[in-house]
Design a protein around this motif. Structure first.
Motif, PDB file in Angstrom:
ATOM      1  N   HIS A  39       1.462   7.675  28.548  1.00 30.00           N
ATOM      2  CA  HIS A  39       0.129   7.255  28.963  1.00 30.00           C
ATOM      3  C   HIS A  39      -0.646   8.414  29.584  1.00 30.00           C
ATOM      4  O   HIS A  39      -1.807   8.656  29.248  1.00 30.00           O
ATOM      5  CB  HIS A  39       0.240   6.094  29.960  1.00 30.00           C
ATOM      6  N   SER A 121     -10.798   5.445  30.984  1.00 28.77           N
ATOM      7  CA  SER A 121      -9.502   4.791  31.185  1.00 28.77           C
ATOM      8  C   SER A 121      -9.297   4.420  32.643  1.00 28.77           C
ATOM      9  O   SER A 121      -8.772   3.338  32.949  1.00 28.77           O
ATOM     10  CB  SER A 121      -8.380   5.714  30.704  1.00 28.77           C
ATOM     11  N   SER A 175       4.134   2.380  32.358  1.00 27.18           N
ATOM     12  CA  SER A 175       3.611   3.295  31.342  1.00 27.18           C
ATOM     13  C   SER A 175       3.950   2.864  29.925  1.00 27.18           C
ATOM     14  O   SER A 175       3.210   3.144  28.995  1.00 27.18           O
ATOM     15  CB  SER A 175       4.171   4.697  31.578  1.00 27.18           C
ATOM     16  N   THR A 176       5.091   2.213  29.756  1.00 29.67           N
ATOM     17  CA  THR A 176       5.501   1.770  28.428  1.00 29.67           C
ATOM     18  C   THR A 176       6.118   0.377  28.517  1.00 29.67           C
ATOM     19  O   THR A 176       6.524  -0.071  29.590  1.00 29.67           O
ATOM     20  CB  THR A 176       6.556   2.718  27.817  1.00 29.67           C
ATOM     21  N   CYS A 196      -7.708   1.045  27.671  1.00 31.41           N
ATOM     22  CA  CYS A 196      -7.861   2.467  27.941  1.00 31.41           C
ATOM     23  C   CYS A 196      -8.554   3.100  26.748  1.00 31.41           C
ATOM     24  O   CYS A 196      -8.834   2.431  25.754  1.00 31.41           O
ATOM     25  CB  CYS A 196      -6.517   3.130  28.202  1.00 31.41           C
ATOM     26  N   THR A 199      -5.552   7.092  24.678  1.00 31.90           N
ATOM     27  CA  THR A 199      -4.154   7.275  25.048  1.00 31.90           C
ATOM     28  C   THR A 199      -3.378   5.990  24.827  1.00 31.90           C
ATOM     29  O   THR A 199      -3.947   4.972  24.401  1.00 31.90           O
ATOM     30  CB  THR A 199      -4.012   7.733  26.512  1.00 31.90           C
ATOM     31  N   ALA A 202      -1.058   1.331  29.090  1.00 30.48           N
ATOM     32  CA  ALA A 202      -0.027   0.926  30.037  1.00 30.48           C
ATOM     33  C   ALA A 202       0.011  -0.600  30.083  1.00 30.48           C
ATOM     34  O   ALA A 202      -0.838  -1.279  29.487  1.00 30.48           O
ATOM     35  CB  ALA A 202      -0.316   1.501  31.413  1.00 30.48           C
TER      36      ALA A 202
END
Length: 211
Positions: A39, A121, A175-176, A196, A199, A202
């Protein structure tokens, strides 16, 4: 923004609250941890990612602490090295976009031509936060040499009971998707991807207030 790996709880670490003097060393831990974060890396231009991340986290730490936020550090008793960092924004003390404005030159140096994507973002992430007062886990980072040894778990286990005592909500962005099960163990519930631009999204996660 978060980083973590699969960990087992341990009591081999002490947790101390950071001061302004800890910003440099704590930023290094955060920069190392986020060097593989999809991210964050997805918003950076190509080049010296390590240097950009160090500059970014110095700025974020300074802003968060000056706005009334808290940073907690994990250390081994009797040793000065920082092995983990948890950065929290307190209810009512969220860093606003206006408070970030003085750091525009620093952010421009970090993101360069990607600054518009990063700004959008950040705005969308702010808008995705819960509307009521809440603690915001802005970052959780573990030094590479101790990943998997329970440092992140120790940092969360130290702080979450305090938040429960305040009957407050807690919020974070994983983040993932692979990190969602980890934070679910601590009572955080997925709210889905956070919008976002430019990117990898998240995942917003909310921990309800204790009854």
């Amino acid at each position: 923004m978060k980083w973590n790996t699969s960990e087992q709880s341990t009591d081999d670490y002490e947790i101390v609250r950071a001061t302004a003097e800890d910003v440099g060393a704590a930023s290094e831990v955060l920069a190392q941890a986020f060097s593989e974060d999809p991210h964050v890396i997805g918003m950076l231009p190509r080049g010296d990612v390590s240097r950009a991340l160090l500059r970014l986290w110095r700025r974020i730490l300074k802003e968060t602490l000056s706005a009334g936020g808290h940073a907690y550090l994990a250390k081994r008793p009797g040793h000065p090295e920082i092995l983990g960092v948890a950065l929290w924004e307190a209810p009512g003390y969220k860093v606003s976009l206006r408070q970030m404005a003085p750091g525009l030159a620093s952010y421009l140096g970090v993101f360069k031509h990607r600054l518009p994507d990063a700004a959008v973002s950040e705005y969308l992430a702010h808008e995705a936060h819960p509307h009521g007062p809440h603690w915001y886990l802005k970052a959780l980072a573990t030094a590479p040499e101790v990943r998997g040894e329970g440092v992140g778990t120790r940092l969360l286990a130290e702080r979450l009971p305090v938040i429960d005592g305040e009957h407050a909500e807690a919020y974070l962005e994983a983040s993932t998707e692979s990190l969602v099960p980890y934070y679910s163990r601590f009572g955080f519930v997925s709210r889905g991807p956070v919008p976002c631009r430019g990117t990898v999204p998240a995942v917003g996660m909310l921990r309800p207030a204790a009854a």
